[in-house]
Scaffold this motif. Sequence first.
Motif, PDB file in Angstrom:
ATOM      1  N   ALA A   1       0.848  -1.195   0.000  1.00 32.10           N
ATOM      2  CA  ALA A   1       0.000   0.000   0.000  1.00 32.10           C
ATOM      3  C   ALA A   1       0.880   1.241   0.000  1.00 32.10           C
ATOM      4  O   ALA A   1       1.935   1.259   0.643  1.00 32.10           O
ATOM      5  CB  ALA A   1      -0.908   0.009   1.224  1.00 32.10           C
ATOM      6  N   PRO A   2       0.481   2.283  -0.724  1.00 30.37           N
ATOM      7  CA  PRO A   2       1.264   3.520  -0.734  1.00 30.37           C
ATOM      8  C   PRO A   2       1.401   4.099   0.672  1.00 30.37           C
ATOM      9  O   PRO A   2       0.476   4.015   1.483  1.00 30.37           O
ATOM     10  CB  PRO A   2       0.443   4.452  -1.624  1.00 30.37           C
ATOM     11  N   ALA A   3       2.554   4.676   0.917  1.00 29.27           N
ATOM     12  CA  ALA A   3       2.830   5.291   2.220  1.00 29.27           C
ATOM     13  C   ALA A   3       2.011   6.565   2.385  1.00 29.27           C
ATOM     14  O   ALA A   3       1.604   7.195   1.407  1.00 29.27           O
ATOM     15  CB  ALA A   3       4.314   5.611   2.335  1.00 29.27           C
ATOM     16  N   VAL A   4       1.802   6.949   3.620  1.00 26.81           N
ATOM     17  CA  VAL A   4       1.107   8.204   3.925  1.00 26.81           C
ATOM     18  C   VAL A   4       1.935   9.346   3.335  1.00 26.81           C
ATOM     19  O   VAL A   4       3.158   9.388   3.520  1.00 26.81           O
ATOM     20  CB  VAL A   4       0.962   8.382   5.454  1.00 26.81           C
ATOM     21  N   PRO A   5       1.332  10.273   2.600  1.00 26.79           N
ATOM     22  CA  PRO A   5       2.090  11.390   2.021  1.00 26.79           C
ATOM     23  C   PRO A   5       2.846  12.164   3.103  1.00 26.79           C
ATOM     24  O   PRO A   5       2.314  12.427   4.190  1.00 26.79           O
ATOM     25  CB  PRO A   5       1.010  12.260   1.379  1.00 26.79           C
ATOM     26  N   GLU A   6       4.089  12.497   2.787  1.00 27.19           N
ATOM     27  CA  GLU A   6       4.942  13.180   3.772  1.00 27.19           C
ATOM     28  C   GLU A   6       4.402  14.543   4.185  1.00 27.19           C
ATOM     29  O   GLU A   6       4.544  14.950   5.320  1.00 27.19           O
ATOM     30  CB  GLU A   6       6.365  13.321   3.209  1.00 27.19           C
ATOM     31  N   ALA A   7       3.784  15.261   3.281  1.00 26.61           N
ATOM     32  CA  ALA A   7       3.302  16.609   3.583  1.00 26.61           C
ATOM     33  C   ALA A   7       1.894  16.600   4.171  1.00 26.61           C
ATOM     34  O   ALA A   7       1.137  17.545   3.996  1.00 26.61           O
ATOM     35  CB  ALA A   7       3.329  17.450   2.312  1.00 26.61           C
ATOM     36  N   SER A   8       1.559  15.536   4.890  1.00 30.35           N
ATOM     37  CA  SER A   8       0.188  15.430   5.406  1.00 30.35           C
ATOM     38  C   SER A   8       0.065  15.740   6.889  1.00 30.35           C
ATOM     39  O   SER A   8      -0.963  15.467   7.490  1.00 30.35           O
ATOM     40  CB  SER A   8      -0.361  14.029   5.132  1.00 30.35           C
ATOM     41  N   GLY A   9       1.101  16.284   7.490  1.00 29.53           N
ATOM     42  CA  GLY A   9       1.038  16.628   8.903  1.00 29.53           C
ATOM     43  C   GLY A   9       1.433  15.463   9.792  1.00 29.53           C
ATOM     44  O   GLY A   9       2.005  14.477   9.331  1.00 29.53           O
ATOM     45  N   THR A  10       1.102  15.594  11.071  1.00 23.56           N
ATOM     46  CA  THR A  10       1.430  14.558  12.050  1.00 23.56           C
ATOM     47  C   THR A  10       0.231  14.332  12.957  1.00 23.56           C
ATOM     48  O   THR A  10      -0.690  15.139  12.998  1.00 23.56           O
ATOM     49  CB  THR A  10       2.646  14.966  12.916  1.00 23.56           C
ATOM     50  N   GLY A  11       0.280  13.242  13.698  1.00 27.43           N
ATOM     51  CA  GLY A  11      -0.777  12.944  14.655  1.00 27.43           C
ATOM     52  C   GLY A  11      -1.968  12.249  14.010  1.00 27.43           C
ATOM     53  O   GLY A  11      -1.976  11.942  12.815  1.00 27.43           O
ATOM     54  N   ARG A  12      -2.976  12.014  14.826  1.00 29.19           N
ATOM     55  CA  ARG A  12      -4.174  11.295  14.380  1.00 29.19           C
ATOM     56  C   ARG A  12      -4.943  12.154  13.388  1.00 29.19           C
ATOM     57  O   ARG A  12      -5.306  13.298  13.664  1.00 29.19           O
ATOM     58  CB  ARG A  12      -5.044  10.977  15.592  1.00 29.19           C
ATOM     59  N   ARG A  13      -5.226  11.570  12.187  1.00 29.62           N
ATOM     60  CA  ARG A  13      -5.862  12.355  11.144  1.00 29.62           C
ATOM     61  C   ARG A  13      -6.366  11.458  10.019  1.00 29.62           C
ATOM     62  O   ARG A  13      -5.953  10.316   9.893  1.00 29.62           O
ATOM     63  CB  ARG A  13      -4.884  13.389  10.572  1.00 29.62           C
ATOM     64  N   ILE A  14      -7.235  12.022   9.204  1.00 32.53           N
ATOM     65  CA  ILE A  14      -7.659  11.414   7.943  1.00 32.53           C
ATOM     66  C   ILE A  14      -6.912  12.173   6.865  1.00 32.53           C
ATOM     67  O   ILE A  14      -6.944  13.409   6.833  1.00 32.53           O
ATOM     68  CB  ILE A  14      -9.182  11.561   7.735  1.00 32.53           C
ATOM     69  N   VAL A  15      -6.213  11.445   5.995  1.00 36.38           N
ATOM     70  CA  VAL A  15      -5.476  12.078   4.902  1.00 36.38           C
ATOM     71  C   VAL A  15      -6.173  11.703   3.596  1.00 36.38           C
ATOM     72  O   VAL A  15      -6.449  10.530   3.352  1.00 36.38           O
ATOM     73  CB  VAL A  15      -4.003  11.618   4.882  1.00 36.38           C
ATOM     74  N   TYR A  16      -6.439  12.719   2.778  1.00 31.98           N
ATOM     75  CA  TYR A  16      -7.077  12.506   1.472  1.00 31.98           C
ATOM     76  C   TYR A  16      -6.182  13.088   0.388  1.00 31.98           C
ATOM     77  O   TYR A  16      -5.900  14.281   0.381  1.00 31.98           O
ATOM     78  CB  TYR A  16      -8.460  13.161   1.455  1.00 31.98           C
ATOM     79  N   SER A  17      -5.710  12.237  -0.532  1.00 32.02           N
ATOM     80  CA  SER A  17      -4.878  12.669  -1.644  1.00 32.02           C
ATOM     81  C   SER A  17      -5.738  12.857  -2.882  1.00 32.02           C
ATOM     82  O   SER A  17      -6.360  11.902  -3.367  1.00 32.02           O
ATOM     83  CB  SER A  17      -3.782  11.634  -1.928  1.00 32.02           C
ATOM     84  N   LEU A  18      -5.763  14.084  -3.405  1.00 31.94           N
ATOM     85  CA  LEU A  18      -6.534  14.393  -4.604  1.00 31.94           C
ATOM     86  C   LEU A  18      -5.950  13.669  -5.824  1.00 31.94           C
ATOM     87  O   LEU A  18      -6.682  13.141  -6.650  1.00 31.94           O
ATOM     88  CB  LEU A  18      -6.551  15.901  -4.848  1.00 31.94           C
ATOM     89  N   GLY A  19      -4.630  13.634  -5.922  1.00 35.96           N
ATOM     90  CA  GLY A  19      -3.973  13.019  -7.070  1.00 35.96           C
ATOM     91  C   GLY A  19      -4.074  11.504  -7.106  1.00 35.96           C
ATOM     92  O   GLY A  19      -4.125  10.904  -8.174  1.00 35.96           O
ATOM     93  N   GLN A  20      -4.102  10.886  -5.939  1.00 38.05           N
ATOM     94  CA  GLN A  20      -4.163   9.427  -5.873  1.00 38.05           C
ATOM     95  C   GLN A  20      -5.583   8.896  -5.670  1.00 38.05           C
ATOM     96  O   GLN A  20      -5.795   7.688  -5.711  1.00 38.05           O
ATOM     97  CB  GLN A  20      -3.272   8.906  -4.734  1.00 38.05           C
ATOM     98  N   ASP A  21      -6.555   9.788  -5.402  1.00 35.42           N
ATOM     99  CA  ASP A  21      -7.915   9.358  -5.054  1.00 35.42           C
ATOM    100  C   ASP A  21      -7.837   8.292  -3.968  1.00 35.42           C
ATOM    101  O   ASP A  21      -8.414   7.212  -4.063  1.00 35.42           O
ATOM    102  CB  ASP A  21      -8.670   8.800  -6.281  1.00 35.42           C
TER     103      ASP A  21
END
Length: 193
Positions: free
Chosen positions: A66-86
Amino acid sequence: MPVPARRLPSWAWVTGLTAGAIVAVAALTVQAEKGPHPTASAARPSASPSAGKPSASAAPSTPPKAPAVPEASGTGRRIVYSLGQDRVWLVDADDAARRTFTVWPGTVDPDPGTYTVSVRKDALTGSDGVAIEHVVYFTVKSGVNIAFSNAVDGSSPPPAASGAQTGGIRMAKADGSALWAFGATETRVRVVE
C-alpha cells in the motif's frame, strides 16, 4: 449338504469401515505434512507470450504494498485525502496508517489544506439520488458540501449528470464503516495534492 454362510452383524461392518477411514485419514495427514505432491509444483499455464518458458523466480508473487502516507500530510491522528491518488489514509496518533483505500471523488474537489470533521450523518440520500451512509462532512467549496460516504448497497457512484456539482467522496462499504468509526467530530482531515 453345504453349511449356510454366516453373516457378520452390522456393528462389525460399521467398526471395520470406521477403522479403515481412520487409517486412510492418518495416511493422508502424514503425506500432507511431508509437503506438496510432486504434481502440485508443476508449472502452471501462463497467459503471457512466454508461456511454456520457465519463470525466473519460483517464489509466489506478493500483493502490492500500500502507498505510504504522504509526507506533507502533517502529524498525529488524522484522515489524509490525496486528490492526485484518489486515496484516503486513516492515520493513528503515532503516525502509522491504520487503513488506506481508494475512493471515487465527486465533481468538486476540496482545496488542499487542513479541516476538521464538522457534521456526521448516519444515512441520507446523496445529491445523485443514491442512498448513502456513514456521511462525514469536513468542508464546503463553492456552496457544495464535501463529505466522505459510501452507498448503502456498496456500489460505486453513477457518473455525474452533465454540469452537476457533487462533493461526495465515495468509498467501498467496508471502508466507509472504518472511516465512520475513525472520524469522530473534530477529527482532523488533511487534503493533499
